[in-house]
Design an enzyme around this catalytic site. Structure first.
Site, mmCIF file in Angstrom:
data_model
loop_
_atom_site.group_PDB
_atom_site.id
_atom_site.type_symbol
_atom_site.label_atom_id
_atom_site.label_comp_id
_atom_site.label_asym_id
_atom_site.label_seq_id
_atom_site.Cartn_x
_atom_site.Cartn_y
_atom_site.Cartn_z
ATOM 1 N N SER A 84 0.706 -1.282 0.131
ATOM 2 C CA SER A 84 0.318 -0.388 -0.062
ATOM 3 C C SER A 84 0.779 1.431 0.374
ATOM 4 O O SER A 84 1.565 1.314 -1.318
ATOM 5 C CB SER A 84 -1.164 -0.163 1.467
ATOM 6 O OG SER A 84 -2.080 0.732 1.297
ATOM 7 N N ASP A 165 -8.868 -5.735 -5.950
ATOM 8 C CA ASP A 165 -8.452 -4.777 -4.764
ATOM 9 C C ASP A 165 -9.132 -3.408 -5.250
ATOM 10 O O ASP A 165 -8.914 -2.526 -6.083
ATOM 11 C CB ASP A 165 -6.357 -4.487 -5.380
ATOM 12 C CG ASP A 165 -6.065 -3.797 -3.711
ATOM 13 O OD1 ASP A 165 -6.989 -2.645 -3.327
ATOM 14 O OD2 ASP A 165 -5.139 -3.379 -3.764
ATOM 15 N N HIS A 197 -7.405 -5.958 -1.433
ATOM 16 C CA HIS A 197 -5.683 -5.429 -0.770
ATOM 17 C C HIS A 197 -4.547 -5.534 -0.646
ATOM 18 O O HIS A 197 -3.051 -5.497 -0.206
ATOM 19 C CB HIS A 197 -5.866 -3.883 0.125
ATOM 20 C CG HIS A 197 -5.306 -2.932 0.033
ATOM 21 N ND1 HIS A 197 -4.809 -2.032 -1.120
ATOM 22 C CD2 HIS A 197 -4.940 -2.545 1.172
ATOM 23 C CE1 HIS A 197 -3.487 -1.046 -1.080
ATOM 24 N NE2 HIS A 197 -3.790 -1.418 0.413
#
Length: 216
Positions: A84, A165, A197
């Site tokens: 991320s 995601d 994700h």
């Protein structure tokens, strides 16, 4: 690292470091450092990344060099991996500081902040429609002016992204891969079909860790 604003990783907690411990068990020296933008230091420390996400990379460089003065770290073989915001930071590291980082694994990276959630991004970088629009270009991976020059300082980069995601959409990785290809920069892209994700599927997560070690 995670390295993003308000994402504290340095905690006196066991579960927070299970993956780091696993990498250490494979023979790596693992560093987890919180830089500017993270809580627990001061309001000024948290606000220091306003308009400058790239400052979080400077703090990781400082952490590596400071620890190398205390421990026998091999500064000729430094890798960075993250997910991320940590994925953004990892890609940023090998693109802009190849003198420090020699390989990177970028998981679900935000590569163009114009594509990410406004409720998160605009509190730090401001409104892209206003006069400070160049802030977005400066903090982006896909508009990095160093991309073309970086081909001469190639560092291996693996980009991993779940195609399901719905937080950092796969378009981020596609844009980065396209920009790297246009710049003549070799890289690897690992798409994960049906994965969201944070890769909640246990078997996929385990095999993904093994693939990362093989890559490094």
């Amino acid at each position: 690292p995670y390295g993003g604003p308000h994402g504290q990783r340095v905690l006196a907690a066991h579960n927070a470091h299970l993956t780091s411990q696993w990498f250490a068990d494979q023979g790596f020296a693992v560093i987890v450092a919180d830089g500017r933008g993270t809580p627990g230091t001061s309001p000024a420390w948290e606000k220091a990344i306003r308009h400058e996400f790239t400052a979080t990379l400077d703090d990781q460089v400082e952490a590596v060099h400071a620890l190398a003065e205390e421990f026998p770290l091999d500064l000729d073989r430094v890798a960075i991996r993250g997910w991320s915001y940590g994925g953004y930071l990892s890609a940023l590291a090998v693109l802009r500081r190849p003198d420090v980082f020699h390989a990177g694994i970028a998981g679900a990276p935000v590569t163009d902040w114009r594509l990410y959630d406004t409720h998160y991004t605009e509190r730090y970088l401001g409104d892209p429609a206003e006069a400070d629009g160049e802030v977005y270009a400066r903090n982006s991976l896909v508009t990095d002016e160093g991309l073309s020059a970086a081909a001469a300082q190639h560092r291996p980069l693996m980009i991993v992204h779940g195609l399901a995601d719905d937080n950092v959409v796969a378009a981020h990785t596609l844009r980065l891969s396209s920009a790297l290809l246009a710049a003549g920069r070799p890289h690897e892209v690992l798409p994960l079909s049906g994965v969201t994700h944070m890769t909640p599927q246990e078997q996929v997560a385990e095999n993904l860790l093994l693939l990362q070690v093989d890559f490094l």
